[in-house]
Write a protein that holds these residues in place. Sequence first.
Motif, short mmCIF file in Angstrom:
data_model
loop_
_atom_site.label_atom_id
_atom_site.label_comp_id
_atom_site.label_asym_id
_atom_site.label_seq_id
_atom_site.Cartn_x
_atom_site.Cartn_y
_atom_site.Cartn_z
N ALA A 149 -5.14 -33.14 66.01
CA ALA A 149 -6.38 -33.01 65.24
C ALA A 149 -7.02 -34.37 65.02
O ALA A 149 -8.25 -34.51 65.11
CB ALA A 149 -6.09 -32.33 63.90
N ARG A 171 -15.21 -28.66 71.85
CA ARG A 171 -15.01 -27.21 71.82
C ARG A 171 -13.72 -26.89 72.55
O ARG A 171 -13.53 -27.27 73.71
CB ARG A 171 -16.19 -26.50 72.47
CG ARG A 171 -17.46 -26.55 71.63
CD ARG A 171 -18.65 -25.96 72.39
NE ARG A 171 -19.80 -25.81 71.49
CZ ARG A 171 -20.63 -26.78 71.16
NH1 ARG A 171 -20.45 -28.00 71.69
NH2 ARG A 171 -21.62 -26.58 70.34
N ASP A 174 -10.48 -20.92 73.47
CA ASP A 174 -9.61 -19.98 72.77
C ASP A 174 -9.86 -18.60 73.35
O ASP A 174 -10.82 -17.91 72.97
CB ASP A 174 -9.92 -20.02 71.27
CG ASP A 174 -9.01 -19.09 70.47
OD1 ASP A 174 -7.98 -18.66 71.03
OD2 ASP A 174 -9.33 -18.79 69.32
N THR A 181 -13.84 -27.36 67.22
CA THR A 181 -12.71 -27.77 66.37
C THR A 181 -12.90 -29.17 65.79
O THR A 181 -12.16 -29.55 64.90
CB THR A 181 -11.40 -27.73 67.17
OG1 THR A 181 -11.53 -28.53 68.35
CG2 THR A 181 -11.07 -26.31 67.59
N LEU A 192 -18.71 -26.75 62.80
CA LEU A 192 -17.26 -26.58 62.80
C LEU A 192 -16.87 -25.11 62.66
O LEU A 192 -17.34 -24.40 61.78
CB LEU A 192 -16.63 -27.38 61.66
CG LEU A 192 -16.48 -28.89 61.89
CD1 LEU A 192 -16.00 -29.58 60.63
CD2 LEU A 192 -15.51 -29.16 63.04
N GLY A 193 -16.02 -24.67 63.57
CA GLY A 193 -15.54 -23.29 63.54
C GLY A 193 -16.43 -22.31 64.27
O GLY A 193 -16.05 -21.14 64.45
#
Length: 640
Positions: A149, A171, A174, A181, A192-193
């Motif tokens: 992270a 990015r 997923d 992220t 974000l997210g």
Amino acid sequence: MPSSGRLEAVGAFELPGDLREILAERAWGSQSPLFRAATEGRIVVSSSIADDERLLPDLRDAAAANSYHSLISVPVDAPRDAGRGLVLIFFAEQRSFSDDDLELARHLADATRGALERSELFEAERGARALSQQLTRTGRLLTSELDPAAVLDEVVQQAPALVNAEAGAFRLLDGDELVVTAAAGEGAEAALGSRSPGGGWLSGDVLQSGAPVALARAGGEERLRGLDPMLQAGHAAFLGVPVGGAEGSTLGVLAVYAAVPREWREEEIEALLAVAASTSAALSNAELYQSVALERERSVAILANIAEGIVAVDRDGKVVLWNSAAEAITGVPASVASGRAPVDVLQRSLESPEGARGERLVPIMRGREEVWLSVTEAVMRDPLGAVAGRIFAFRDISGDRLVEQVKSDFVSTVSHELRTPLTSIYGFAETLLRQDVMFGEEERQTFLRYIASESQRLTSIVDTLLNVARLDTGDLQVNLAETDVRDVVGRVLETVSSVEVNGHRFVLELPEEPLAARADPEKLRQVCAILVENALRYSPDGGTVTVGAARRQDTVEVSVADEGIGIPQSDQEQIFRKFYRGSDAELRTSAGGTGLGLFIARGLVTAMGGRIWVSSQEGEGSRFAFELPAAVADSVLRGL
């Protein structure tokens, strides 16, 4: 200069503010006559700006407002074959342009092109150096991070600065979607997210093609802004590159954003690709480190909680791991053992002798106590075959050795105890059966008494073993009733006094009135007999044996005290164990016995609802005591 199919103002000299603003804000497209002329390499002259329909109205108005009446537009080749731009020259007077003017304009265009190329080369060299230095710093920062992270957070901070952008986002792939992220710059918090299709536009294009995607005006298209929150936040230009994962897969997309429309230079794209490669390597390193760290934590947790002592040493033989079980078994804290050789810590080497394999027994001293370890060893080797370290696993088998020794002693003792009466019985019986000797009645009676006595002794030993078996299996039958403790103790002493007591003197401390307890009379007699016989056996030099009984509130306490050698403190916690007969070997040998008496006494007292204990000082004798529930009189029960 040309930019994405348009002409944009990149410089001005001595132009009034309003005219400069018009030229800076307006991007001339393919519909503009000046754009077409520049593209075709034609010089355009206008002797009267106000009357020239080829010029846009706001340009004519601004020129007139600033008293500019004529202009000439000179096409200029942009460096690196990027197309043609133009130079606009305004004149305050209204004039006609001669061939000499046009030739001068052409020379001006050539000089401008040469100057631009030299400037481009200079800027490219300077930019390449700055880019290289920045890329080196970025790579160093990324490789120093060991948290995935943190790596991504560092990437989105460093990448925009590397290519003169204002924002960045990473990015992560997923499933079939790309998830933001990490992000930095305007709009980062909202981004974000957020998720976008892995097969969609922009970042999806990067993912699908596996190649960079550079757009100078991505923010101007509504369909693209709907896919990218960073563009919704007001950014204009987009540059995205793929970030590789393991075995040639694509891990995600790294994108940078510029606040204004701009062309992305080739070296900037290459720099961002280099950052993506560094990111991939840094993420692999960080994930590997996290995996190793997690595995190490798991291993440490397992080793810390395993019941066996684990000691690991490095190639120099110094301790690098000493788990909690090793601390408990050896009595040495890990802080003391760490960094030292085991032989320095334990005064015993744990290493196997040359050629030896398998489990070994190693004695060590834990304080003043000898402890036996069962040790196994694993040798770790490096790729060249040299010893890189050793791991020792051991457990304390002192208790097992003690049990085996005690069992061996018990078998030997019981064999001796059984053989003695059997030998006497056999000997006297054989004597009585002799035909060559005529015995008188008195002699026959004496022999028979010996046979009866030894038979009774043999029966007592067998009863003892049966009692132990019943205690182990829980089959002991206890019949509790109101029992006069005074009477039971008195009968035990009468029995003991009728045989040889080795010069001992008995002192009785009994109340005059009956002392009733809830007990099994036969089991109570056995307990008292065991304690009295032990008092006689373990005080061989004679002395006083004091037997007492008294009421203690709702219990009855019985005690037997002697003036013998006493019991060491270390033995007092173990003397009620099966087979245990004390740590003094000489005393065990001289005193005899099976080592089961106190074990049986405790079992019988416990079965009757009481408890037993001992208090003793070495050299001053011992006092054994037990208590049983006092009996409640029938009148009291009726009153209740």
